[in-house]
Design an enzyme around this catalytic site. Structure first.
Site, short mmCIF file in Angstrom:
data_model
loop_
_atom_site.label_atom_id
_atom_site.label_comp_id
_atom_site.label_asym_id
_atom_site.label_seq_id
_atom_site.Cartn_x
_atom_site.Cartn_y
_atom_site.Cartn_z
N HIS A 61 25.81 -52.16 35.67
CA HIS A 61 27.26 -52.40 35.74
C HIS A 61 27.53 -53.80 36.29
CE1 HIS A 61 27.18 -47.86 36.24
NE2 HIS A 61 27.97 -48.01 35.20
N SER A 63 20.63 -46.28 35.10
CA SER A 63 21.64 -45.29 34.72
C SER A 63 22.12 -44.58 35.98
CB SER A 63 21.00 -44.26 33.79
OG SER A 63 21.79 -43.10 33.72
N SER A 64 23.39 -44.23 35.99
CA SER A 64 23.92 -43.50 37.15
C SER A 64 23.19 -42.17 37.32
CB SER A 64 25.42 -43.24 36.96
OG SER A 64 26.07 -44.46 36.72
N ARG A 65 22.73 -41.62 36.21
CA ARG A 65 22.03 -40.33 36.26
C ARG A 65 20.66 -40.41 36.94
NH1 ARG A 65 24.54 -36.73 32.31
NH2 ARG A 65 26.23 -37.95 31.46
N ILE A 91 19.79 -53.19 31.29
CA ILE A 91 19.04 -53.66 32.46
C ILE A 91 18.05 -52.56 32.86
CG2 ILE A 91 19.23 -54.46 34.87
CD1 ILE A 91 20.51 -56.37 32.86
N GLY A 122 31.81 -45.19 37.68
CA GLY A 122 31.33 -45.30 39.05
C GLY A 122 29.83 -45.07 39.15
#
Ligand code: PAF
Length: 286
Positions: free
Chosen positions: A36, A188-190, A179, A30
């Site tokens: 993603h 990055s989600s972070r 990307i 997520g």
């Protein structure tokens, strides 16, 4: 897009789907971003049915706080996936994935791959990744698995998992290039946990990787690592776990540059208390 919360419904939905000849699978935790969505897009091009999973896997977090702080943006994720044309979203609860609890885990002989780089700094991380990916693969039964190159070592570990499970003949792994923001920062989600200033400073990871790429042919490896580390520290990184130059095919460290080999430079470092990783393929033909 159909949202399935149980394996039973997921399998039923896939079985009923008209276009299930080539199932493309994008596993995620997520907090989706363009990286993603590029995987979803790749799957839409190469598969006839695209399945994405969102599951924040507790067994791959060696640090409980990191697990608790993992960003959750479910509503937006669902919106983005539907907009990207994902066919099925698998959204299981922890009991669905780990019906026997979180302690009863399988062990995978990953050899040195789980001792180096991420494996060295995140003990047990790749065992957790293998546990969840094996379960998800058995649930979705895809023909193509889409993974992001940003998690270079994870791609190698999952490739090894697929070999260990003897799925090489029925499952193709498609690794999609990282990307980046226009600043060079890998998506990055972070990144959501970074302040604007830290986001700007964090671009030094890409600068350091490019520095290695531009200088590898004529600079000793140890000196390159030292100079790249200095770029990170000067930019404000608080701590470096590793700056490493490895063979691209097996991640073994390089001592002397050979023009015929393909290499990858990998970095893990902390800024704003957030641990970021990135890598760059150094070979001439990429
Ligand atoms: O890369 C990730 O997001 C995770 O490690 C994965 C592959 C979804 C397994 O939990």
């Amino acid at each position: 897009m159909i949202i399935c919360k149980t394996t039973h419904i997921l399998k039923q939905t896939i079985a009923k789907a008209k276009n299930k000849d080539i199932i493309g699978f994008v596993p995620t935790m997520g907090a989706l971003h363009q990286g993603h969505l590029t995987l979803i897009n790749e799957s839409k091009q190469k598969a006839t049915l695209t399945v994405c999973s969102i599951f924040v896997n507790p067994t791959q977090f060696n640090d409980k706080k990191d697990f608790e702080k993992y960003p959750i943006t479910l509503e937006q994720d669902i919106f983005l996936l539907a907009q990207a044309g994902c066919d099925i979203l698998f959204l299981p609860h922890v009991q669905e994935v780990y019906p026997d609890g979180l302690q009863k885990l399988s062990y995978y002989p990953l050899d040195y791959l789980e001792e180096i780089l991420e494996g060295k700094y995140r003990k047990g991380h790749f065992q957790g990744v293998c546990n969840v990916v094996e379960k998800l693969l058995k649930m979705v039964e895809p023909s193509i698995l889409f993974l992001g190159q940003k998690d270079y070592q994870q791609c190698m570990v999952i490739t090894k998992l697929v070999q260990l499970m003897q799925w090489n003949n029925k499952l193709q792994i498609n690794i999609v290039p990282t990307i980046r923001e226009t600043s060079g920062l890998a998506m990055s989600s972070r990144n959501a946990r970074l302040s604007d200033t830290a986001k700007q400073q964090a671009t030094a990871i890409y600068t350091a990787l490019q520095f290695i790429q531009n200088n590898i042919k004529h600079t000793p490896i140890a000196l390159l690592v030292e100079q790249a580390s200095k770029i990170l520290l000067d930019a404000g990184f608080e701590k470096i776990d590793y700056v490493s130059i490895c063979r691209a095919d097996n991640l073994l460290p390089v001592e002397v540059y050979q023009p015929t080999e393909n290499y990858v430079a990998l970095i893990a470092a902390f800024i704003n208390n957030v641990r970021l990783i990135d890598n760059l393929l150094l070979s001439n033909n990429r």
